[in-house]
Write an enzyme that holds these catalytic residues in place. Sequence first.
Site, PDB file in Angstrom:
ATOM      1  N   ASP A 135       1.200  -1.415  -0.339  1.00 32.39           N
ATOM      2  CA  ASP A 135       0.395   0.312  -0.013  1.00 32.39           C
ATOM      3  C   ASP A 135       1.251   1.535  -0.098  1.00 32.39           C
ATOM      4  O   ASP A 135       1.996   1.591   0.362  1.00 32.39           O
ATOM      5  CB  ASP A 135      -0.741  -0.461   1.047  1.00 32.39           C
ATOM      6  N   ARG A 185      -1.022  -0.746  -8.906  1.00 30.67           N
ATOM      7  CA  ARG A 185      -2.955  -0.318  -8.251  1.00 30.67           C
ATOM      8  C   ARG A 185      -2.621   1.142  -8.514  1.00 30.67           C
ATOM      9  O   ARG A 185      -2.180   1.820  -8.022  1.00 30.67           O
ATOM     10  CB  ARG A 185      -3.260  -0.755  -7.326  1.00 30.67           C
TER      11      ARG A 185
END
Length: 309
Positions: A135, A185
């Site tokens: 992340d 992502r």
Amino acid sequence: MLRQPILLLARSQGVKKLVSTMPVSSGIVTSYVPGESTADAVGATAELVDDGLRTTLDYLGEDTADAAQADATVAAYKELLAELAARGLAPKAEVSVKLSAIGQFLPDNGHKVALENARDICRAARNAGTTVTLDMEDHTTTDSTLAILRELRKDFPETGAVLQAMLHRTEADCRALAHEGSRVRLCKGAYMEPEEVAFQDRVDVDRSYVRCLKVLLGGQGYPMIATHDPRMIQIASSLASRFGRQPGTYEFQMLYGIRPEEQKRLAAAGETMRVYIPYGTEWYGYLMRRLAEKPQNLAFFARSLVSKK
């Protein structure tokens, strides 16, 4: 207008103390977080997989300044991965890891500790038959996170990256990461960032998102398109067609509890659709960022604070 005040509340220890006394089952919390335990996370995964969806799981926590807490987070991920493998869910479920939760902010050797802890999780994920995505957090961590990504990919090339379209630098970062085998992502970004490094107007963020989509879908990597915006989904689908992308060479991603019917629709249409599932006791910061993205939920949230139900 409410976004910045809500994000500031996310850093308020007083509000955090009040809100954190709420059970996870209260009001709006369960709209975004299925529970606090490994069993809760695996159960939510099983239900989504049954609906034809895939998942990525985030054991909540960030800004850890304690080595023991970082170790506990690593242990939680390893427990989760073992359970996913035991249930036969690992091929459809990866994990998302915040480096600040596994030691990145520790004094003196945080970068090294986070790298070694991330390696431990990546090894467990590979043994379970799945992958890890790192992340991305606020802009102060971007260089460190990408440096750790580069190190991890030497042994675990399947490790995914996350880039945030709101940052000025992201289009260039997309170009650097749009190579074969690279999982990336792309999200808009949920942190309060200064204008020196980030677009402040929503329209400018959207334009950046589309530019980044063009780079990723036109590249050789595996784009993971993280958005709930119907217009962005339509644009991404059109760009995928323009660049000759077949379903399975990219995927859509959405957060748990947000637009679930659209998630099912995309999966039924043959798209790979992955749901981001957060779980654990440290849900406060995550919840506040979700409220900042959708401030109309604030009234519902305020009512849940005073409700005994």
